[in-house]
Motif scaffolding. Structure first.
Motif, PDB file in Angstrom:
ATOM      1  N   GLY A  22       0.818  -1.207   0.000  1.00  0.00           N
ATOM      2  CA  GLY A  22       0.000   0.000   0.000  1.00  0.00           C
ATOM      3  C   GLY A  22       0.844   1.245   0.000  1.00  0.00           C
ATOM      4  O   GLY A  22       1.973   1.249  -0.489  1.00  0.00           O
ATOM      5  N   PHE A  55      -6.674   3.498  -4.278  1.00  0.00           N
ATOM      6  CA  PHE A  55      -7.065   2.347  -3.464  1.00  0.00           C
ATOM      7  C   PHE A  55      -8.531   2.438  -3.085  1.00  0.00           C
ATOM      8  O   PHE A  55      -9.048   3.522  -2.799  1.00  0.00           O
ATOM      9  CB  PHE A  55      -6.245   2.287  -2.166  1.00  0.00           C
ATOM     10  CG  PHE A  55      -4.802   1.925  -2.347  1.00  0.00           C
ATOM     11  CD1 PHE A  55      -4.370   0.616  -2.200  1.00  0.00           C
ATOM     12  CD2 PHE A  55      -3.876   2.904  -2.686  1.00  0.00           C
ATOM     13  CE1 PHE A  55      -3.038   0.292  -2.371  1.00  0.00           C
ATOM     14  CE2 PHE A  55      -2.542   2.590  -2.864  1.00  0.00           C
ATOM     15  CZ  PHE A  55      -2.118   1.267  -2.699  1.00  0.00           C
ATOM     16  N   ILE A  57     -11.277   2.296  -0.418  1.00  0.00           N
ATOM     17  CA  ILE A  57     -11.190   2.602   1.011  1.00  0.00           C
ATOM     18  C   ILE A  57     -12.352   2.027   1.808  1.00  0.00           C
ATOM     19  O   ILE A  57     -12.543   2.370   2.976  1.00  0.00           O
ATOM     20  CB  ILE A  57     -11.071   4.119   1.253  1.00  0.00           C
ATOM     21  CG1 ILE A  57     -12.318   4.871   0.755  1.00  0.00           C
ATOM     22  CG2 ILE A  57      -9.810   4.658   0.615  1.00  0.00           C
ATOM     23  CD1 ILE A  57     -12.340   6.339   1.179  1.00  0.00           C
ATOM     24  N   SER A 197      -9.297  10.699  -7.477  1.00  0.00           N
ATOM     25  CA  SER A 197     -10.217   9.879  -6.701  1.00  0.00           C
ATOM     26  C   SER A 197     -11.606   9.858  -7.332  1.00  0.00           C
ATOM     27  O   SER A 197     -11.952  10.732  -8.127  1.00  0.00           O
ATOM     28  CB  SER A 197     -10.307  10.419  -5.268  1.00  0.00           C
ATOM     29  OG  SER A 197      -9.032  10.428  -4.656  1.00  0.00           O
ATOM     30  N   TYR A 240     -12.689   5.112  -4.370  1.00  0.00           N
ATOM     31  CA  TYR A 240     -11.250   4.932  -4.590  1.00  0.00           C
ATOM     32  C   TYR A 240     -10.569   6.281  -4.400  1.00  0.00           C
ATOM     33  O   TYR A 240     -11.026   7.299  -4.934  1.00  0.00           O
ATOM     34  CB  TYR A 240     -10.970   4.420  -5.999  1.00  0.00           C
ATOM     35  CG  TYR A 240     -11.274   2.954  -6.195  1.00  0.00           C
ATOM     36  CD1 TYR A 240     -10.262   1.993  -6.123  1.00  0.00           C
ATOM     37  CD2 TYR A 240     -12.570   2.513  -6.458  1.00  0.00           C
ATOM     38  CE1 TYR A 240     -10.528   0.640  -6.306  1.00  0.00           C
ATOM     39  CE2 TYR A 240     -12.853   1.165  -6.638  1.00  0.00           C
ATOM     40  CZ  TYR A 240     -11.819   0.229  -6.565  1.00  0.00           C
ATOM     41  OH  TYR A 240     -12.101  -1.109  -6.745  1.00  0.00           O
ATOM     42  N   THR A 242      -6.489   8.342  -3.575  1.00  0.00           N
ATOM     43  CA  THR A 242      -5.050   8.268  -3.375  1.00  0.00           C
ATOM     44  C   THR A 242      -4.740   8.866  -2.005  1.00  0.00           C
ATOM     45  O   THR A 242      -5.522   9.653  -1.468  1.00  0.00           O
ATOM     46  CB  THR A 242      -4.266   9.048  -4.441  1.00  0.00           C
ATOM     47  OG1 THR A 242      -4.545  10.457  -4.284  1.00  0.00           O
ATOM     48  CG2 THR A 242      -4.655   8.607  -5.850  1.00  0.00           C
ATOM     49  N   ALA A 243      -3.597   8.500  -1.463  1.00  0.00           N
ATOM     50  CA  ALA A 243      -3.203   9.041  -0.160  1.00  0.00           C
ATOM     51  C   ALA A 243      -3.050  10.564  -0.198  1.00  0.00           C
ATOM     52  O   ALA A 243      -3.561  11.262   0.693  1.00  0.00           O
ATOM     53  CB  ALA A 243      -1.929   8.363   0.325  1.00  0.00           C
ATOM     54  N   PHE A 307      -7.708   0.495   5.371  1.00  0.00           N
ATOM     55  CA  PHE A 307      -7.531   1.932   5.174  1.00  0.00           C
ATOM     56  C   PHE A 307      -7.673   2.665   6.492  1.00  0.00           C
ATOM     57  O   PHE A 307      -8.564   2.370   7.290  1.00  0.00           O
ATOM     58  CB  PHE A 307      -8.608   2.428   4.192  1.00  0.00           C
ATOM     59  CG  PHE A 307      -8.731   3.923   4.086  1.00  0.00           C
ATOM     60  CD1 PHE A 307      -7.803   4.664   3.384  1.00  0.00           C
ATOM     61  CD2 PHE A 307      -9.804   4.592   4.681  1.00  0.00           C
ATOM     62  CE1 PHE A 307      -7.921   6.049   3.275  1.00  0.00           C
ATOM     63  CE2 PHE A 307      -9.938   5.961   4.578  1.00  0.00           C
ATOM     64  CZ  PHE A 307      -8.992   6.699   3.874  1.00  0.00           C
ATOM     65  N   THR A 322      -3.115   3.493   3.058  1.00  0.00           N
ATOM     66  CA  THR A 322      -3.996   2.755   2.153  1.00  0.00           C
ATOM     67  C   THR A 322      -3.367   1.398   1.871  1.00  0.00           C
ATOM     68  O   THR A 322      -2.141   1.278   1.789  1.00  0.00           O
ATOM     69  CB  THR A 322      -4.192   3.506   0.824  1.00  0.00           C
ATOM     70  OG1 THR A 322      -2.905   3.762   0.235  1.00  0.00           O
ATOM     71  CG2 THR A 322      -4.894   4.838   1.033  1.00  0.00           C
ATOM     72  N   ASN A 324      -4.046  -2.624  -0.254  1.00  0.00           N
ATOM     73  CA  ASN A 324      -4.874  -3.508  -1.074  1.00  0.00           C
ATOM     74  C   ASN A 324      -4.836  -4.952  -0.564  1.00  0.00           C
ATOM     75  O   ASN A 324      -4.940  -5.907  -1.325  1.00  0.00           O
ATOM     76  CB  ASN A 324      -4.479  -3.442  -2.555  1.00  0.00           C
ATOM     77  CG  ASN A 324      -3.023  -3.776  -2.809  1.00  0.00           C
ATOM     78  OD1 ASN A 324      -2.159  -3.604  -1.949  1.00  0.00           O
ATOM     79  ND2 ASN A 324      -2.722  -4.249  -4.013  1.00  0.00           N
ATOM     80  N   ALA A 329      -2.877  -1.301   7.353  1.00  0.00           N
ATOM     81  CA  ALA A 329      -3.201   0.080   7.708  1.00  0.00           C
ATOM     82  C   ALA A 329      -3.219   0.292   9.215  1.00  0.00           C
ATOM     83  O   ALA A 329      -2.676   1.276   9.728  1.00  0.00           O
ATOM     84  CB  ALA A 329      -4.542   0.476   7.102  1.00  0.00           C
TER      85      ALA A 329
END
Length: 350
Positions: A22, A55, A57, A197, A240, A242-243, A307, A322, A324, A329
């Motif tokens: 992740g 990812f 979440i 996202s 979905y 992103t960080a 997440f 994040t 998968n 997390a």
């Protein structure tokens, strides 16, 4: 306060021990303290996760639903104390007529959930006899709970409930005439410049999106989570992100760019006490120490998903993890928090 070196060493150690898959992103005020991807976004093709990988979440997406509802309350469509029966045209024969929007937001409505963890166990079990591709819209979930009996009286207690957020999403659609995902993308994600996202269908994922994996330790094998989650996320979760986009979200929320100061405070209010330290607001959790907020946080766990998105106001720290896979997390978050709290009694009572 943790240094960049501290965070790097903590995360590296965890990666070596648990094989993290992740992204870990930490930002203190204006300074990025750590940003790195670990493991594969696609195991079959050995594609690496990177900082901007998207990812799923899971349940973490409920915060978007609560903000969308709060935006409509602020605009005068209804109030937090409005009744469900007055906000949605669907008929629920066994639901209490006194269920409010506030109770749906705080998981205290008492309505039956479409996923009862006490009887089903793992979320994946729900989809063994239901085609996940059939759940494209929020209304597709209604047959799973609309004729069910109440679990308890409205307001009686906290019981985490996905169906309640499905109903909140349907209210958003009914009041605005806009599909839920479109509303969130236009009124929340776009306002925060969360350009990477969104709500993506699992059979049409965009580039640089992590595939979720379920590991079978006994067989020493893995499989994707394609048949273990609804094909498209909605009001109860499954966005979905992103960080870096989630950092933008925290910054927008606390700068009152999504709601006025008054209504932002309503999101962050600790309405329900879950444990001695943890409370629930609208779509997010609040952890307190010494009667002071230690962190606001969002979490999401599902097959192939883990997440954590946390904001520590005393430290001005935003931490996004994040993953998968189902682990990772929480381990990273706990390790960093253990270091943050070493001398926290002095810090919080100063």
């Amino acid at each position: 306060m943790l240094s960049k070196t501290d965070i790097y060493e903590l995360v590296t150690s965890l990666h070596d021990n648990y094989e993290l898959s992740g992204v870990v992103f930490a930002k203190e005020k204006y300074n990025v303290m750590h940003e790195a991807g670990y493991g594969f976004s696609n195991r079959a093709d050995e594609l690496n996760n990177n900082v901007n990988t998207r990812f799923n979440i899971g349940n973490g997406g409920k915060i978007f639903t609560s903000i969308a509802i709060s935006q409509l309350v602020e605009k005068g469509y209804f109030t937090f104390h409005s009744l469900l029966k007055d906000c949605l045209h669907y008929t629920f024969p066994h639901f209490d007529e006194n269920i409010t929007i506030h109770q749906l937001l705080t998981h205290t409505s008492g309505i039956p959930d479409y996923y009862d963890k006490d009887t089903l166990g793992d979320y994946e079990e729900l989809w063994k006899d239901k085609p996940t591709y059939a759940f494209q819209q929020l209304k597709d979930f209604l047959p799973l709970f609309e004729n069910g009996e109440m679990m308890h009286q409205p307001g009686e207690r906290f019981y985490y409930n996905n169906a309640g957020y499905i109903l909140l999403g349907l209210i958003i659609e009914e009041k605005t005439g806009i599909p839920f995902a479109q509303y969130v993308e236009e009124n929340i994600l776009d306002k925060c410049d969360m350009n990477d996202s969104g709500y993506f269908s699992m059979d049409q994922l965009p580039a640089n999106t992590a595939i979720g994996y379920i590991d079978d330790e006994e067989k020493d094998s893995w499989r994707t989570n394609y048949f273990s989650l609804p094909i498209r996320g909605g009001a109860d979760g499954g966005a979905y992100v992103t960080a870096p986009d989630m950092v933008k979200f925290w910054e927008c929320l606390f700068k009152n760019k999504l709601l006025s100061r008054e209504y932002t405070k309503k999101i962050l209010e600790p309405y329900i006490k879950i444990t001695s330290k943890e409370h629930y607001g609208y779509g997010l959790r609040i952890t307190k120490m010494y009667n002071t907020v230690f962190k606001y946080h969002i979490k999401g766990y599902a097959p192939g998903v883990s997440f954590q998105a946390s904001y520590y106001p005393k430290f001005h720290l935003k931490l996004i993890v994040t993953s998968n896979q189902k682990i990772g997390a929480l381990d990273v978050t706990n390790a960093i928090e253990d270091n943050l709290t070493k001398d926290i009694s002095i810090f919080f009572t100063d």
